[in-house]
Design a protein around this motif. Structure first.
Motif, short mmCIF file in Angstrom:
data_model
loop_
_atom_site.label_atom_id
_atom_site.label_comp_id
_atom_site.label_asym_id
_atom_site.label_seq_id
_atom_site.Cartn_x
_atom_site.Cartn_y
_atom_site.Cartn_z
N SER A 22 0.83 -1.21 0.00
CA SER A 22 0.00 0.00 0.00
C SER A 22 0.87 1.26 0.00
CB SER A 22 -0.95 0.00 1.20
OG SER A 22 -0.25 0.24 2.41
N VAL A 23 2.04 1.20 0.64
CA VAL A 23 2.96 2.33 0.62
C VAL A 23 3.50 2.55 -0.79
CG1 VAL A 23 5.14 3.23 1.50
CG2 VAL A 23 3.58 2.02 3.04
N CYS A 24 3.86 1.45 -1.46
CA CYS A 24 4.34 1.55 -2.85
C CYS A 24 3.26 2.11 -3.76
CB CYS A 24 4.79 0.18 -3.35
SG CYS A 24 6.21 -0.51 -2.49
N SER A 25 2.04 1.61 -3.60
CA SER A 25 0.93 2.13 -4.41
C SER A 25 0.69 3.61 -4.12
CB SER A 25 -0.34 1.33 -4.13
OG SER A 25 -0.17 -0.04 -4.45
N SER A 26 0.84 4.00 -2.87
CA SER A 26 0.65 5.40 -2.51
C SER A 26 1.73 6.28 -3.14
CB SER A 26 0.68 5.56 -0.99
OG SER A 26 -0.36 4.81 -0.39
N ALA A 27 2.95 5.78 -3.21
CA ALA A 27 4.02 6.54 -3.87
C ALA A 27 3.68 6.77 -5.33
CB ALA A 27 5.35 5.80 -3.73
N GLY A 28 3.08 5.76 -5.95
CA GLY A 28 2.65 5.91 -7.34
C GLY A 28 1.55 6.95 -7.48
N LEU A 29 0.63 6.98 -6.55
CA LEU A 29 -0.43 7.98 -6.60
C LEU A 29 0.11 9.38 -6.39
CD1 LEU A 29 -3.16 6.03 -4.61
CD2 LEU A 29 -3.20 6.58 -7.05
N TRP A 58 11.70 -2.30 -11.60
CA TRP A 58 11.36 -3.25 -10.54
C TRP A 58 12.41 -4.35 -10.42
CZ3 TRP A 58 8.49 -3.16 -6.42
CH2 TRP A 58 7.38 -2.33 -6.36
N LEU A 59 12.95 -4.78 -11.54
CA LEU A 59 13.99 -5.81 -11.50
C LEU A 59 15.25 -5.32 -10.80
CD1 LEU A 59 13.74 -7.44 -15.06
CD2 LEU A 59 13.14 -8.49 -12.86
N ALA A 60 15.47 -4.01 -10.84
CA ALA A 60 16.67 -3.45 -10.22
C ALA A 60 16.49 -3.18 -8.72
CB ALA A 60 17.06 -2.15 -10.92
N ILE A 61 15.26 -3.33 -8.21
CA ILE A 61 15.00 -3.08 -6.79
C ILE A 61 15.46 -4.28 -5.97
CG2 ILE A 61 13.21 -2.71 -5.06
CD1 ILE A 61 13.70 -0.29 -6.80
N PRO A 62 16.41 -4.11 -5.02
CA PRO A 62 16.93 -5.26 -4.27
C PRO A 62 16.06 -5.69 -3.09
CG PRO A 62 18.15 -3.28 -3.67
CD PRO A 62 17.16 -2.87 -4.73
N VAL A 63 15.37 -4.73 -2.46
CA VAL A 63 14.58 -5.04 -1.26
C VAL A 63 13.20 -4.39 -1.39
CG1 VAL A 63 16.53 -5.35 0.29
CG2 VAL A 63 15.59 -3.06 -0.07
N PRO A 64 12.17 -4.96 -0.76
CA PRO A 64 10.82 -4.40 -0.92
C PRO A 64 10.68 -2.98 -0.38
CG PRO A 64 10.86 -6.09 0.80
CD PRO A 64 12.17 -6.16 0.10
N GLU A 65 11.50 -2.60 0.60
CA GLU A 65 11.39 -1.26 1.17
C GLU A 65 11.69 -0.16 0.14
OE1 GLU A 65 11.67 -4.10 4.38
OE2 GLU A 65 12.90 -3.78 2.60
N LEU A 66 12.39 -0.51 -0.95
CA LEU A 66 12.69 0.47 -2.00
C LEU A 66 11.70 0.41 -3.16
CD1 LEU A 66 16.60 0.13 -2.21
CD2 LEU A 66 15.25 1.84 -0.97
N GLY A 67 10.65 -0.38 -3.00
CA GLY A 67 9.68 -0.51 -4.08
C GLY A 67 8.98 0.78 -4.43
N PHE A 68 8.91 1.70 -3.48
CA PHE A 68 8.24 2.98 -3.77
C PHE A 68 8.96 3.75 -4.87
CE2 PHE A 68 11.51 4.22 -0.79
CZ PHE A 68 11.88 5.50 -1.18
N ILE A 69 10.27 3.51 -5.04
CA ILE A 69 11.02 4.21 -6.09
C ILE A 69 10.51 3.79 -7.47
CG2 ILE A 69 13.30 4.51 -7.14
CD1 ILE A 69 14.52 4.11 -4.38
N ALA A 70 10.39 2.47 -7.68
CA ALA A 70 9.88 1.98 -8.95
C ALA A 70 8.46 2.45 -9.19
CB ALA A 70 9.94 0.45 -8.98
N SER A 71 7.64 2.43 -8.15
CA SER A 71 6.25 2.86 -8.29
C SER A 71 6.17 4.34 -8.64
CB SER A 71 5.49 2.57 -7.00
OG SER A 71 4.14 2.89 -7.12
#
Length: 452
Positions: free
Chosen positions: A289-296, A333-346
Motif C-alpha cells: 500500500s505504501v508503494c501504491s501510494s508513492a505511485g499515486l 522493478w527488476l533493479a529493486i533489491p529489497v521491498p522497502e525500496l519498491g516505492f522508487i519503482a512505483s
C-alpha cells in the motif's frame, strides 16, 4: 438521436465540478479494491496462472462488449442512464467479493468464486465506457481538456492515495481475510457515493426511440416483428460502420494497431508486479500500500505538469515523454533489491503513466469525430482490450514455466519496442516539438527569464 451537450457555460461548469467529485469518490473506491486483488487471491490459494486469469477474464469479456455497448448507447441515446446502471452493477460485484470468504465452509472453490465476481464487475462496468467517454467529450471544452483532466486526475489521485493507505492500514490491523473484506466494503460504499455525484451531472438527453409513424399518442408502441427486424438491421449497420471506422481512418487505424502492441506488452507483466513484490522481494500487503501510494503521489505531482504540456504541445508529444517512464517500469522493478525500496519503482512508473494516460485519452478524443464517437471508442477499446486481456493469462502461464523475473524482462523489452513503433508511425498534426526548456515547470522558466 444523439444527446446534446450542456447548453450553457453554467451547466458545463456544473458538469465538470460534479465530474471531479465523481472521479474522486470512484478513485478512492478503486484504490481500496483494485491494488489488492492479486494479494487477496494469493491468500485464497491462487496460483500464478490463476492470478493471470484474474486479470485476463474481466478485461477480455468487458472489452468484447465495447462495440455492442456503443451500439446500445447510440441506439437508446441515454448515455447517462447507461452509465448509472452499469456503475451500479459493478459496485454490487465489489459487495459480492466481500462475501467470498464467508463461503469457505460451503464447499465452494473460493478462488473461482472470487475470479467470477471480479470478472462480472469488469464485464458490467465496461458497458458504460463508450457512453462515459462521449459525455466527457461533451462537457469539456476542447481547448482546455488537458488542464481539466489534469486537475481531475490530481484530486482523484489524492483521494486514491488516502484510500490506498487506509486499505493498507485496515489489512495490517485485521489481517487476512477480515482486513481485505472491510477494505472491499468501504470500496463499495465509496463507489455508491460516486454514482450519486455522477447523477448530478447535467446531460441534455433526447430519446432516439420515436413512436411509430402514424401512431397516435398513447398508442401501444411495443416493438412489432417489423420493428425488431429494423432494429437488427440497425445493429448490423453499426457493426459495418465500426469496421469502416477502423479501415477508412488511416491514422486512427495506426493508433489502434500500435496500442494493441503496447497493451499486450504492458499487460504481459503488469498484473504480476504485486506478485513479484510479494513472492520475489518478500513484501507485505501493508508495504505494498505504501508503494501504491508513492505511485499515486507521482500521478498527482505529474498531472498538472503533463496537462499544461498536453494543451501547449499536443497529446502525442506528452505520450512520447511519459511513455519512457511507463515502458521502463518492469525493468526498474527488476533493479529493486529489497521491498522497502519498491516505492522508487512505483513513483518513476506512475509519473510516466500519469502523462501517458492523460494524453492518450485526449489523443483518442482528437482522432475520433464528434459524430458516432461512441462507435469509434468502442472499436478502439475492443481491439486493444481483447489483446490486453489475453496478455495477463499468457504472462501467468509464462511465469509458471520460466519464472517472474523473465516475464518482467520480456515485458520491459516489448514495451520499448512498441513505444518506438508508436513514435515512428502515428501522426498528430496538433503536436509540436518541444525544446528542453519547455520541460521545466513554469515557475522555473520564469526565474530563468529574469534579467541577471
Amino acid at each position: 438521436m444523439a444527446e446534446r451537450p450542456p447548453s450553457s457555460w453554467a451547466q458545463m461548469r456544473k458538469a465538470m465540478r460534479y465530474s471531479i467529485w465523481d472521479g474522486m469518490a470512484a478513485n478512492m473506491s478503486e484504490n481500496m479494491f483494485g491494488p489488492f486483488l492479486a494479494l487477496f487471491a494469493l491468500g485464497l490459494g491462487a496460483s500464478k496462472a490463476q492470478i493471470g486469469l484474474l486479470s485476463s477474464l474481466p478485461g477480455l469479456l468487458g472489452n468484447l462488449v465495447q462495440i455492442p455497448a456503443a451500439v446500445l448507447t447510440e441506439r437508446l441515446g441515454r448515455r447517462k442512464l447507461i452509465c448509472i446502471l452499469a456503475g451500479t452493477g459493478s459496485r454490487l460485484c465489489i459487495l459480492a467479493a466481500f462475501f467470498v470468504p464467508f463461503m469457505e465452509n460451503k464447499g465452494v472453490p473460493l478462488v473461482a468464486l472470487f475470479i467470477g465476481a471480479v470478472t462480472l464487475r469488469g464485464l458490467v462496468g465496461s458497458l458504460n465506457v463508450p457512453a462515459w467517454t462521449a459525455i466527457m467529450a461533451d462537457i469539456t471544452p476542447k481547448e482546455s481538456r488537458g488542464s481539466f483532466f489534469g486537475t481531475r486526475n490530481i484530486l482523484s489521485s489524492l483521494t486514491g492515495l488516502v484510500g490506498t493507505l487506509a486499505a493498507g492500514w485496515i489489512i495490517r490491523v485485521y489481517g487476512f481475510p477480515g482486513g481485505y473484506q472491510w477494505s472491499f466494503f468501504a470500496a463499495f460504499i465509496l463507489g455508491a457515493l460516486s454514482l450519486v455525484f455522477f447523477g448530478q451531472i447535467p446531460v441534455e438527453e433526447r430519446r432516439s426511440r420515436q413512436p411509430r409513424e402514424g401512431a397516435p399518442k398513447g398508442a401501444d408502441n411495443r416493438p412489432s416483428q417489423q420493428s425488431l427486424r429494423s432494429h437488427l438491421d440497425s445493429v448490423r449497420g453499426k457493426w459495418q460502420r465500426s469496421i469502416e471506422a477502423f479501415s477508412s481512418q488511416r491514422n486512427f487505424r495506426k493508433y489502434c494497431l500500435t496500442s494493441i502492441f503496447w497493451g499486450f506488452s504492458v499487460s504481459l507483466g503488469g498484473p504480476l508486479i504485486s506478485v513479484f513484490f510479494a513472492e520475489s522481494l518478500g513484501g507485505s500487503a501493508a508495504l505494498w500500500s505504501v508503494c501504491s501510494s508513492a505511485g499515486l503521489i507521482a500521478t498527482m505531482v505529474g498531472q498538472r505538469y503533463w496537462g499544461r504540456l498536453s494543451d501547449h504541445f499536443g497529446p502525442k508529444s506528452v505520450m512520447v515523454l511519459g511513455g519512457i517512464g511507463a515502458a521502463s517500469l518492469p525493468l526498474v522493478w527488476l533493479a529493486i533489491p529489497v521491498p522497502e525500496l519498491g516505492f522508487i519503482a512505483s513513483f518513476i512508473g506512475s509519473f510516466g503513466w500519469g502523462g501517458y494516460n492523460l494524453a492518450a485519452f485526449n489523443f483518442l478524443l482528437e482522432l475520433t469525430p464528434d459524430e458516432n464517437r461512441p462507435t469509434y471508442v468502442g472499436v478502439y477499446n475492443t481491439l486493444v482490450g481483447v489483446t490486453t486481456s489475453v496478455a495477463p493469462l499468457v504472462g501467468g502461464l509464462l511465469a509458471e514455466a520460466v519464472g517472474l523475473r523473465w516475464v518482467m524482462l520480456i515485458s520491459g523489452v516489448l514495451r520499448f519496442t512498441s513505444y518506438f513503433v508508436f513514435v515512428r508511425n502515428v501522426d498528430d498534426t496538433r503536436s509540436t516539438p518541444m525544446r528542453p526548456s519547455d520541460l521545466l515547470p513554469l515557475t522555473m522558466k520564469s526565474r530563468r527569464n529574469l534579467p541577471g
